[in-house]
Enzyme design. Sequence first.
Site, short mmCIF file in Angstrom:
data_model
loop_
_atom_site.label_atom_id
_atom_site.label_comp_id
_atom_site.label_asym_id
_atom_site.label_seq_id
_atom_site.Cartn_x
_atom_site.Cartn_y
_atom_site.Cartn_z
N ASP A 1 0.81 -1.22 0.00
CA ASP A 1 0.00 0.00 0.00
C ASP A 1 0.84 1.27 0.00
O ASP A 1 0.30 2.38 0.09
CB ASP A 1 -0.95 0.01 1.21
N GLY A 2 2.17 1.14 -0.11
CA GLY A 2 3.04 2.30 -0.18
C GLY A 2 3.67 2.70 1.13
O GLY A 2 4.53 3.59 1.16
N HIS B 1 19.06 26.24 3.24
CA HIS B 1 18.60 27.39 2.45
C HIS B 1 18.69 28.68 3.26
O HIS B 1 18.99 29.74 2.73
CB HIS B 1 17.16 27.14 1.97
N LYS C 1 16.72 41.55 -8.86
CA LYS C 1 15.50 41.14 -9.55
C LYS C 1 14.30 41.28 -8.63
O LYS C 1 14.44 41.37 -7.41
CB LYS C 1 15.61 39.70 -10.04
N ASP D 1 24.91 29.71 -6.40
CA ASP D 1 23.62 29.64 -5.70
C ASP D 1 23.63 28.42 -4.79
O ASP D 1 24.49 27.55 -4.92
CB ASP D 1 22.46 29.55 -6.70
#
Length: 320
Positions: free
Chosen positions: A41-42, A134, A199, A225
Site C-alpha cells: 500500500d506504499g 537554504h 531582480k 547559488d
Amino acid sequence: MATHSQELKIFAGNSNPNLAKEICSSLFMDLGSATVSQFADGECSISIQEAVRGSDVFVIQSTCNHVNDNLMELLIMIDALRRASAGRITAVIPYFGYARQDRKAKSRDPISAKLVANIITAAGADRVLTMDLHAAQIQGFFDIPVDNLSGGSIFVKHYKNKIRKNPEDYIVVSPDVGSVARARSFAMKLGLGLAIVDKRREKANQSEVMNIIGHVEGKNCILLDDMVDTAGSLCGAAKAIKEIGGANEIFACATHGVLSGPAIERISESPITELKLLDTIPFPANQAPIDKISYISTANVFAESIRRIHEERSLFTVEN
C-alpha cells in the site's frame, strides 16, 4: 548527551545510495545492513539487520524527490535504531527538504522547516549533519546540535584551479540579493570581485531581472547559488549578465541540484557554459543527462565530518 561506544555504524535510505557508498568507502568501512522497502500500500518498511546497541550510528538520507517518501524513510529508520538501543543517532541529511518554507510569507502559511525539524527530533535523532541549509537560521529550529557544512568550500577548490592563470578575467556573480552573503564569502576566498543581479520576484518559481550591480562586461562570470530547482532564477540571471551586462563566458555552480520541471531544458537553452553541482541530490532518473551539467563529490567532506563527530573533534577545519 547520549552515550555511545567506540563502534561506528552507517546506514542509508534509498534517496542517494551512491553517495552513501562513497562515504563508507572514504571511511574504509561497509554500509550497515538494512532493508528499506515499501509495503503493497506504499507504507515504508524498514528492517535493521545487524546489532546497533550502544553504537554511534549515522543515517545518510537526503530528503529530495520523492521528498515525503524519503523523509518517512529517514524518520522510521531513526525510530527503528532508537528502539534497537543505538547509543547516538546522527541524521546525515545532505539536502534538507522543506528548507525554503522557513517563515510565514503571508497569513496562514505554515513554517514547514520548523515542523520537519520537530519531527526529526521527536523520531529520536541526537544531532543533524547537513550541507548549505537554504537559510542558516534553520539550525535554530532544532533543539539538538546541527552541523551545517558549506558547499562553497568545495567549489573554491575547483575554481581556484580554473582561474589560476588569469584571475583578472573572472568575477563572482550573485543571482539575487538573497544570495549576496554566500557569494561575497565565495568571492573573497577566490580573491575575485563581486557583482549582483537585482531582480523582483512576481510569483513562485518566476522572476524578472531588473538590474546588474557591478561590472561584468568582458568577464568570465561564476554564478553561485545554494540550489537549482526549476532553474528560472539561475538562467534568468545568466541571460541578463550576458545580454545586458556583456559578460563573456558564464560558469554556474550550486550545492543542490533539485532540477525539477523545466530545469534541464532551461539550462540546455541558456548561455551557461557549464553547471557544476554537488552530489547531495542524484541526477533525476527520469531525465536525460546533458553535457552542461556535471557533479563534484561531497563524499570526502561528509566522511571527514562523520569521523570527527564520532571522535568528538571540531569540524571547523573540514571547511577551511
